[in-house]
Enzyme design. Sequence first.
Site, PDB file in Angstrom:
ATOM      1  N   TYR A 152       0.837  -1.209   0.000  1.00 18.11           N
ATOM      2  CA  TYR A 152       0.000   0.000   0.000  1.00 18.11           C
ATOM      3  C   TYR A 152       0.871   1.258   0.000  1.00 18.11           C
ATOM      4  O   TYR A 152       0.627   2.194  -0.765  1.00 18.11           O
ATOM      5  CB  TYR A 152      -0.907  -0.046   1.233  1.00 18.11           C
ATOM      6  CG  TYR A 152      -1.900   1.074   1.341  1.00 18.11           C
ATOM      7  CD1 TYR A 152      -3.043   1.099   0.537  1.00 18.11           C
ATOM      8  CD2 TYR A 152      -1.726   2.109   2.265  1.00 18.11           C
ATOM      9  CE1 TYR A 152      -3.977   2.126   0.657  1.00 18.11           C
ATOM     10  CE2 TYR A 152      -2.651   3.134   2.387  1.00 18.11           C
ATOM     11  CZ  TYR A 152      -3.771   3.129   1.590  1.00 18.11           C
ATOM     12  OH  TYR A 152      -4.699   4.140   1.710  1.00 18.11           O
ATOM     13  N   LYS A 156       1.046   4.173  -2.874  1.00 15.81           N
ATOM     14  CA  LYS A 156       0.716   5.578  -2.619  1.00 15.81           C
ATOM     15  C   LYS A 156       1.936   6.486  -2.850  1.00 15.81           C
ATOM     16  O   LYS A 156       1.783   7.626  -3.283  1.00 15.81           O
ATOM     17  CB  LYS A 156       0.166   5.739  -1.195  1.00 15.81           C
ATOM     18  CG  LYS A 156      -1.170   5.017  -0.978  1.00 15.81           C
ATOM     19  CD  LYS A 156      -2.260   5.501  -1.930  1.00 15.81           C
ATOM     20  CE  LYS A 156      -3.627   4.948  -1.579  1.00 15.81           C
ATOM     21  NZ  LYS A 156      -4.691   5.419  -2.481  1.00 15.81           N
TER      22      LYS A 156
HETATM   23  P1  NAP Z   1     -13.364   2.296   1.113  1.00 14.35           P
HETATM   24  O1  NAP Z   1     -14.422   2.742   2.060  1.00 14.35           O
HETATM   25  O2  NAP Z   1     -12.852   0.911   1.179  1.00 14.35           O
HETATM   26  O3  NAP Z   1     -13.856   2.616  -0.363  1.00 14.35           O
HETATM   27  C1  NAP Z   1     -13.049   2.349  -1.476  1.00 14.35           C
HETATM   28  C2  NAP Z   1     -13.901   2.368  -2.718  1.00 14.35           C
HETATM   29  O4  NAP Z   1     -13.051   2.098  -3.844  1.00 14.35           O
HETATM   30  C3  NAP Z   1     -14.998   1.315  -2.714  1.00 14.35           C
HETATM   31  O5  NAP Z   1     -16.197   1.883  -3.169  1.00 14.35           O
HETATM   32  C4  NAP Z   1     -14.482   0.263  -3.703  1.00 14.35           C
HETATM   33  O6  NAP Z   1     -15.493  -0.432  -4.390  1.00 14.35           O
HETATM   34  C5  NAP Z   1     -13.704   1.143  -4.670  1.00 14.35           C
HETATM   35  N1  NAP Z   1     -12.747   0.350  -5.452  1.00 14.35           N
HETATM   36  C6  NAP Z   1     -11.786  -0.479  -4.985  1.00 14.35           C
HETATM   37  N2  NAP Z   1     -11.111  -1.022  -6.004  1.00 14.35           N
HETATM   38  C7  NAP Z   1     -11.667  -0.530  -7.141  1.00 14.35           C
HETATM   39  C8  NAP Z   1     -11.405  -0.717  -8.508  1.00 14.35           C
HETATM   40  N3  NAP Z   1     -10.424  -1.517  -8.928  1.00 14.35           N
HETATM   41  N4  NAP Z   1     -12.159  -0.046  -9.415  1.00 14.35           N
HETATM   42  C9  NAP Z   1     -13.142   0.782  -9.013  1.00 14.35           C
HETATM   43  N5  NAP Z   1     -13.439   1.007  -7.717  1.00 14.35           N
HETATM   44  C10 NAP Z   1     -12.712   0.347  -6.796  1.00 14.35           C
HETATM   45  O7  NAP Z   1     -12.059   3.222   1.250  1.00 14.35           O
HETATM   46  P2  NAP Z   1     -11.873   4.742   1.693  1.00 14.35           P
HETATM   47  O8  NAP Z   1     -11.367   4.738   3.073  1.00 14.35           O
HETATM   48  O9  NAP Z   1     -13.051   5.553   1.341  1.00 14.35           O
HETATM   49  O10 NAP Z   1     -10.622   5.129   0.770  1.00 14.35           O
HETATM   50  C11 NAP Z   1     -10.728   5.907  -0.399  1.00 14.35           C
HETATM   51  C12 NAP Z   1      -9.334   6.290  -0.864  1.00 14.35           C
HETATM   52  O11 NAP Z   1      -8.664   7.032   0.160  1.00 14.35           O
HETATM   53  C13 NAP Z   1      -8.437   5.096  -1.185  1.00 14.35           C
HETATM   54  O12 NAP Z   1      -7.624   5.382  -2.291  1.00 14.35           O
HETATM   55  C14 NAP Z   1      -7.607   4.965   0.072  1.00 14.35           C
HETATM   56  O13 NAP Z   1      -6.392   4.321  -0.184  1.00 14.35           O
HETATM   57  C15 NAP Z   1      -7.430   6.413   0.455  1.00 14.35           C
HETATM   58  N6  NAP Z   1      -7.106   6.594   1.865  1.00 14.35           N
HETATM   59  C16 NAP Z   1      -7.972   6.261   2.849  1.00 14.35           C
HETATM   60  C17 NAP Z   1      -7.603   6.447   4.167  1.00 14.35           C
HETATM   61  C18 NAP Z   1      -8.513   6.132   5.311  1.00 14.35           C
HETATM   62  O14 NAP Z   1      -8.092   6.316   6.470  1.00 14.35           O
HETATM   63  N7  NAP Z   1      -9.724   5.686   5.092  1.00 14.35           N
HETATM   64  C19 NAP Z   1      -6.336   6.952   4.478  1.00 14.35           C
HETATM   65  C20 NAP Z   1      -5.474   7.273   3.453  1.00 14.35           C
HETATM   66  C21 NAP Z   1      -5.859   7.101   2.148  1.00 14.35           C
HETATM   67  P3  NAP Z   1     -15.964  -1.893  -3.889  1.00 14.35           P
HETATM   68  O15 NAP Z   1     -16.656  -1.637  -2.576  1.00 14.35           O
HETATM   69  O16 NAP Z   1     -16.865  -2.337  -4.967  1.00 14.35           O
HETATM   70  O17 NAP Z   1     -14.731  -2.716  -3.740  1.00 14.35           O
END
Ligand code: NAP
Length: 242
Positions: A152, A156
């Site tokens: 990861y 990133k």
């Molecule tokens: P999340 O709740 O797991 O949501 C991720 C979304 O991305 C889901 O709707 C998922 O769809 C979709 N997805 C995954 N793989 C995909 C693909 N190959 N094609 C199209 N859609 C896809 O995650 P989140 O926390 O909102 O994170 C969103 C972004 O922020 C990510 O890039 C994550 O790395 C980044 N981020 C999050 C955090 C945190 O603390 N939450 C921190 C740093 C960075 P499905 O449900 O259908 O799989």
Amino acid sequence: MLKGKNVIVTGAAKGIGKAVAIAFAKEGCNIVLNYRSSAPDDTIQEIESHGVTCLPVQGDVSDFEFAAALMKQVKKELGSVDVLVNNAGITRDMLLMRMSEEEFDSVIHTNLKGTFNMVRHASSLMLKQRSGAIINMASVVGVVGNAGQVNYAASKAGVIGLTKSVAKELAARGITCNAIAPGFVETDMTDALTPEQKENMLAMIPLKRYGQVEDIARVAVFLAENTYITGQVINVDGGMVM
Ligand code: NAP
């Protein structure tokens, strides 16, 4: 200023992506809502309640051909791509010594190659328009690293390098490219952590609270509005990394 713009948000069915899509809809933007598994009917309804168009498109961002077809569809149905938010992302956490090749590859494919695919195809439309804003979801982990997240963190860090390079390539055509690096945001992704891991995270956040999806969405709107910011990585992490 953003009213009437067309905004693509990947992985927008839930979590940060959903909040970003709704924030842009509130600004009067039409939303291209990419999702992977089930159609997020409630999110589509909420977006449309702001009097804008919502174009739901199912597909996997790690598929180069899907990204090409998506842009074609957006051009045909909406005419332009003004803002692209590359939000789709996954984690497959494991200590290095136990990490499988599949765990490494799948994270790199979705998080890094997925971002490349979308930027690659959106940029050809933006170059013709001579305008556009690209916003990539990175992570503070891509800046400082994290034990158990070699895949990861690498993905990133790659997104950050891609962001700065794209910013340099496209600046002359009026296109900006920035990254947001969230810290710990309460979503399904972080819900997978154990209570102990969550406590440890909280102890590292000077502002003493977890991030909320709206904290990230506000920054995405800010970056889309500001045509004089490019090549930047904005940490939105309660002060975790400074
Ligand atoms: P999340 O709740 O797991 O949501 C991720 C979304 O991305 C889901 O709707 C998922 O769809 C979709 N997805 C995954 N793989 C995909 C693909 N190959 N094609 C199209 N859609 C896809 O995650 P989140 O926390 O909102 O994170 C969103 C972004 O922020 C990510 O890039 C994550 O790395 C980044 N981020 C999050 C955090 C945190 O603390 N939450 C921190 C740093 C960075 P499905 O449900 O259908 O799989």
